[in-house]
Design a protein around this motif. Structure first.
Motif, PDB file in Angstrom:
ATOM      1  N   SER A  86      93.399  24.540  -2.324  1.00  0.00           N
ATOM      2  CA  SER A  86      92.648  24.565  -3.592  1.00  0.00           C
ATOM      3  C   SER A  86      91.339  25.344  -3.502  1.00  0.00           C
ATOM      4  N   ILE A  87      90.616  25.215  -2.362  1.00  0.00           N
ATOM      5  CA  ILE A  87      89.276  25.830  -2.297  1.00  0.00           C
ATOM      6  C   ILE A  87      89.213  26.834  -1.141  1.00  0.00           C
ATOM      7  N   PRO A  88      89.391  28.125  -1.416  1.00  0.00           N
ATOM      8  CA  PRO A  88      89.198  29.103  -0.338  1.00  0.00           C
ATOM      9  C   PRO A  88      87.725  29.181   0.067  1.00  0.00           C
ATOM     10  N   LEU A  89      87.475  29.684   1.266  1.00  0.00           N
ATOM     11  CA  LEU A  89      86.106  29.722   1.806  1.00  0.00           C
ATOM     12  C   LEU A  89      85.141  30.433   0.860  1.00  0.00           C
ATOM     13  N   TRP A  90      85.560  31.584   0.347  1.00  0.00           N
ATOM     14  CA  TRP A  90      84.657  32.368  -0.503  1.00  0.00           C
ATOM     15  C   TRP A  90      84.313  31.613  -1.784  1.00  0.00           C
ATOM     16  N   ALA A  91      85.283  30.854  -2.310  1.00  0.00           N
ATOM     17  CA  ALA A  91      85.037  30.141  -3.570  1.00  0.00           C
ATOM     18  C   ALA A  91      84.002  29.040  -3.365  1.00  0.00           C
ATOM     19  N   GLY A  92      84.101  28.322  -2.235  1.00  0.00           N
ATOM     20  CA  GLY A  92      83.121  27.274  -1.925  1.00  0.00           C
ATOM     21  C   GLY A  92      81.727  27.868  -1.800  1.00  0.00           C
ATOM     22  N   ALA A  93      81.640  28.999  -1.083  1.00  0.00           N
ATOM     23  CA  ALA A  93      80.328  29.641  -0.862  1.00  0.00           C
ATOM     24  C   ALA A  93      79.743  30.143  -2.188  1.00  0.00           C
ATOM     25  N   VAL A  94      80.569  30.816  -2.980  1.00  0.00           N
ATOM     26  CA  VAL A  94      80.085  31.342  -4.263  1.00  0.00           C
ATOM     27  C   VAL A  94      79.653  30.186  -5.168  1.00  0.00           C
ATOM     28  N   GLY A  95      80.459  29.125  -5.206  1.00  0.00           N
ATOM     29  CA  GLY A  95      80.154  27.967  -6.059  1.00  0.00           C
ATOM     30  C   GLY A  95      78.787  27.392  -5.743  1.00  0.00           C
ATOM     31  N   MET A  96      78.513  27.214  -4.450  1.00  0.00           N
ATOM     32  CA  MET A  96      77.225  26.620  -4.055  1.00  0.00           C
ATOM     33  C   MET A  96      76.047  27.523  -4.436  1.00  0.00           C
ATOM     34  N   VAL A  97      76.216  28.812  -4.166  1.00  0.00           N
ATOM     35  CA  VAL A  97      75.121  29.743  -4.474  1.00  0.00           C
ATOM     36  C   VAL A  97      74.861  29.771  -5.986  1.00  0.00           C
ATOM     37  N   VAL A  98      75.935  29.764  -6.780  1.00  0.00           N
ATOM     38  CA  VAL A  98      75.763  29.807  -8.238  1.00  0.00           C
ATOM     39  C   VAL A  98      75.037  28.550  -8.729  1.00  0.00           C
ATOM     40  N   VAL A  99      75.461  27.372  -8.226  1.00  0.00           N
ATOM     41  CA  VAL A  99      74.814  26.117  -8.649  1.00  0.00           C
ATOM     42  C   VAL A  99      73.320  26.156  -8.338  1.00  0.00           C
ATOM     43  N   MET A 100      72.985  26.554  -7.107  1.00  0.00           N
ATOM     44  CA  MET A 100      71.552  26.505  -6.751  1.00  0.00           C
ATOM     45  C   MET A 100      70.752  27.565  -7.486  1.00  0.00           C
ATOM     46  N   LEU A 101      71.394  28.701  -7.764  1.00  0.00           N
ATOM     47  CA  LEU A 101      70.674  29.730  -8.525  1.00  0.00           C
ATOM     48  C   LEU A 101      70.389  29.268  -9.944  1.00  0.00           C
ATOM     49  N   ILE A 102      71.379  28.619 -10.548  1.00  0.00           N
ATOM     50  CA  ILE A 102      71.198  28.181 -11.942  1.00  0.00           C
ATOM     51  C   ILE A 102      70.016  27.224 -12.051  1.00  0.00           C
ATOM     52  N   TYR A 103      70.033  26.161 -11.220  1.00  0.00           N
ATOM     53  CA  TYR A 103      68.972  25.176 -11.450  1.00  0.00           C
ATOM     54  C   TYR A 103      67.612  25.639 -10.950  1.00  0.00           C
ATOM     55  N   SER A 104      67.603  26.487  -9.901  1.00  0.00           N
ATOM     56  CA  SER A 104      66.280  26.937  -9.449  1.00  0.00           C
ATOM     57  C   SER A 104      65.714  28.007 -10.386  1.00  0.00           C
ATOM     58  N   GLU A 105      66.577  28.831 -10.969  1.00  0.00           N
ATOM     59  CA  GLU A 105      66.083  29.862 -11.892  1.00  0.00           C
ATOM     60  C   GLU A 105      65.609  29.230 -13.212  1.00  0.00           C
ATOM     61  N   ILE A 106      66.271  28.136 -13.611  1.00  0.00           N
ATOM     62  CA  ILE A 106      65.862  27.496 -14.875  1.00  0.00           C
ATOM     63  C   ILE A 106      64.605  26.634 -14.663  1.00  0.00           C
ATOM     64  N   GLY A 107      64.652  25.782 -13.648  1.00  0.00           N
ATOM     65  CA  GLY A 107      63.573  24.798 -13.517  1.00  0.00           C
ATOM     66  C   GLY A 107      62.497  25.145 -12.509  1.00  0.00           C
ATOM     67  N   GLY A 108      62.692  26.217 -11.730  1.00  0.00           N
ATOM     68  CA  GLY A 108      61.696  26.595 -10.737  1.00  0.00           C
ATOM     69  C   GLY A 108      61.588  25.581  -9.608  1.00  0.00           C
ATOM     70  N   LEU A 109      60.466  25.628  -8.896  1.00  0.00           N
ATOM     71  CA  LEU A 109      60.296  24.763  -7.725  1.00  0.00           C
ATOM     72  C   LEU A 109      60.326  23.279  -8.121  1.00  0.00           C
ATOM     73  N   LYS A 110      59.881  22.987  -9.339  1.00  0.00           N
ATOM     74  CA  LYS A 110      59.869  21.578  -9.767  1.00  0.00           C
ATOM     75  C   LYS A 110      61.297  21.020  -9.811  1.00  0.00           C
ATOM     76  N   ALA A 111      62.233  21.828 -10.302  1.00  0.00           N
ATOM     77  CA  ALA A 111      63.634  21.388 -10.350  1.00  0.00           C
ATOM     78  C   ALA A 111      64.158  21.185  -8.929  1.00  0.00           C
ATOM     79  N   ILE A 112      63.759  22.074  -8.038  1.00  0.00           N
ATOM     80  CA  ILE A 112      64.198  21.956  -6.640  1.00  0.00           C
ATOM     81  C   ILE A 112      63.630  20.673  -6.031  1.00  0.00           C
ATOM     82  N   ILE A 113      62.373  20.400  -6.321  1.00  0.00           N
ATOM     83  CA  ILE A 113      61.739  19.198  -5.755  1.00  0.00           C
ATOM     84  C   ILE A 113      62.403  17.926  -6.286  1.00  0.00           C
TER      85      ILE A 113
END
Lengths: 70, 466
Positions: free
Chosen positions: B154-181
């Motif tokens: 179900s989950i190839p290596l590239w899909a897992g890696a891309v998924g994680m990067v996309v999730v962290m980019l979305i919330y950090s780009e929207i909420g900045g460091l406060k969202a990360i904290i």
């Protein structure tokens, strides 16, 4: 004893305890006895050492020169 | 288990969305976005520091490290961390004091300010970039391998890696460091819970600590002492690791930022003490997992060991939590690192704040793409690659400390230049172009010693001159 002296004592204690890490007091090569509650020597001494270091850090926060200057 | 994973995953994503939306503000200044307003209290500060520091490296790397190298791994990380927290109160205070006179967005800009020389900032950025990208990449790769191993169809290596990067980019780009904290708080609690649940399960397998070590003694006695069965945990390795880890709060930008954004010195003190206890609490269960692996799966590969210990030997719901915990651990460190690299870029730029922040945000995106590419190609040696990152960034410590503690560092251009040369030599040694050791001493230790000497001599000469 004033806070400045106590702070220096904390610094000296941390350095001393850190240096002990690399001596047979904490890391005797190839030896795991005496054991404590079944734990090998380096492990239980290491756990004790970590607790002591955090304890010194806590004491350090009480006497750190920055406390009054904040 | 897939069903449990989907349910737990949805809860986790919903929590992330909630935190991101809570953190979203209309304020779009660099200080608000990159530094979370620089007004973080002790509790939030502690969680974000802990979640950033204890990553996949702890959850996946340390059990395997204990399994292969024995109880000396405790000295490698727990003692080094315990010494490091003392450094936070002593050097951290001086760092904050000096940075107070400067608009801090990143260590690179801060070094430019201290040395009154842009090259010092560029050297800092170079060191951070070269040694942080592999560190971020191996974390993403570690979890992606784990996911694809658990769900090969179900989950190839590239899909897992891309998924994680996309999730962290979305919330950090929207909420900045406060969202990360905010999300770090969730991820820190999740990490601690998951690590203890598996740790206790592993301990229960033996029936207690005593029986655990009795079995290890019969299976592989060398695991009970240093330097371990492979001889890795010798004086040089442990000493070099302690130095590199103690310097982390000042040499890795994602950690340095967290010292600066604390509300006041008292919050910093609380953070330091809390972190010391957290380190003990989080590393101890990885010992149980490692000993479990040494007893049950001594010859398994890293991936097999982790897969069996974390998933196959656990109830489906626990396994689902483990997966999410692993993802959370990887994301909480990686997002901070990518974000910090963006901050480093911002700290080197001057001009209209809105425009410069835009560049920094684009840089975060760019670093994410590079990291993703690296994650798909890098090796699987999690702990050793992480240690390489620590050792690489540690080379910047003499330059950073001179900048913090010496007011006339602007006259010591030799220090940043020597740091640049040392960074290049270390990179060449990692590629095998330059030897890894000289007269039996590790190259990273030699370079660090030389840099410290250069800094001390340069300060001495400058003091005499004045």
């Amino acid at each position: 004893m004033n806070k400045e002296t106590l702070w220096k004592l904390c610094c000296a204690a941390v350095i001393l305890v850190a240096i002990l890490t690399f001596t047979p007091v904490i890391t005797p090569v190839g030896r795991y006895k005496p054991q404590l509650m079944g734990m090998p020597y380096t492990l239980w001494m290491g756990i004790l050492q970590a607790i002591v270091l955090v304890g010194i850090t806590y004491l350090g926060t009480l006497v750190h020169p920055g406390r009054k200057n904040d | 288990m897939l069903q449990s994973l989907i349910i737990v995953g949805i809860i986790y994503i919903a929590a992330l969305v909630f935190f991101t939306m809570s953190a979203r503000t209309k304020e779009k200044s660099s200080k608000g976005f990159l530094m979370a307003g620089a007004n973080i209290g002790a509790v939030l500060g502690f969680f974000t520091f802990a979640a950033t520091l204890f990553s996949t490296f702890t959850l996946q790397g340390m059990p395997d490290f204990f399994r292969n190298h024995g109880v000396g791994a405790w000295i490698f990380l727990a003692i080094s961390d315990a010494v490091m927290v003392f450094g936070i109160i002593s050097i951290g205070y001086a760092f904050r004091k000096k940075a107070a006179g400067h608009e801090y967005y990143g260590m690179a800009g801060f070094m430019s300010y201290c040395y009154k020389w842009r090259v010092a900032g560029l050297v800092t950025f170079f060191g951070a970039f070269i040694f942080l990208v592999p560190y971020v990449a191996i974390q993403i790769r570690g979890v992606a391998i784990f996911l694809s191993g658990a769900f090969p169809d179900s989950i190839p290596l590239w899909a897992g890696a891309v998924g994680m990067v996309v999730v962290m980019l979305i919330y950090s780009e929207i909420g900045g460091l406060k969202a990360i904290i905010y999300s770090d708080m969730l991820q820190g609690i999740l990490l601690l819970a998951v690590i203890w649940i598996i740790g206790i399960n592993c301990l229960n397998y033996f029936g207690g600590i005593g029986p655990m070590f009795e079995e290890i003694q019969q299976k592989n006695e060398a695991l009970l002492s240093v330097p371990g069965p492979n001889g890795l945990l010798d004086f040089q390795f442990l000493f070099g690791s302690m130095i590199a880890i103690c310097l982390l709060p000042f040499t890795q930008p994602q950690v340095s930022t967290r010292l600066i954004i604390m509300k006041d010195t008292k919050s910093l003190y609380k953070l330091a003490v809390g972190l010391g206890f957290f380190a003990i609490l989080i590393i101890l269960p990885t010992l149980f997992m490692g000993m479990y692996g040494a007893a049950k799966y001594p010859d398994a590969t890293t991936a097999e060991f982790l897969n069996r210990t974390f998933l196959e030997d656990q109830a489906p719901l626990i396994a689902a939590f483990v997966m999410i915990g692993l993802i959370a651990a990887a994301i909480s460190t990686s997002d901070s690192q990518l974000f910090a690299l963006g901050g480093e870029i911002r700290s080197l730029l001057s001009g209209d704040d809105k425009k410069m922040l835009g560049y920094a945000r684009m840089a975060i995106l760019f670093f994410a793409v590079i990291t993703l590419a690296f994650a798909l190609m890098s090796s699987d040696e999690l702990v050793l690659l992480t240690r390489m990152s620590f050792a690489g960034t540690a080379l910047m410590a003499p330059m950073i400390f001179t900048g913090i503690f010496y007011d006339r560092s602007g006259f010591l251009k030799i220090v940043p230049l020597a740091t640049l040369i040392a960074l290049l030599i270390l990179v060449l040694s990692l590629f095998g172009i330059v030897p890894n050791t000289l007269a039996g001493v590790r190259m990273d230790l030699i370079l660090l010693g030389l840099l410290a000497l250069i800094a001390i001599v340069a300060v001495g000469i400058d003091k005499n001159r004045n």
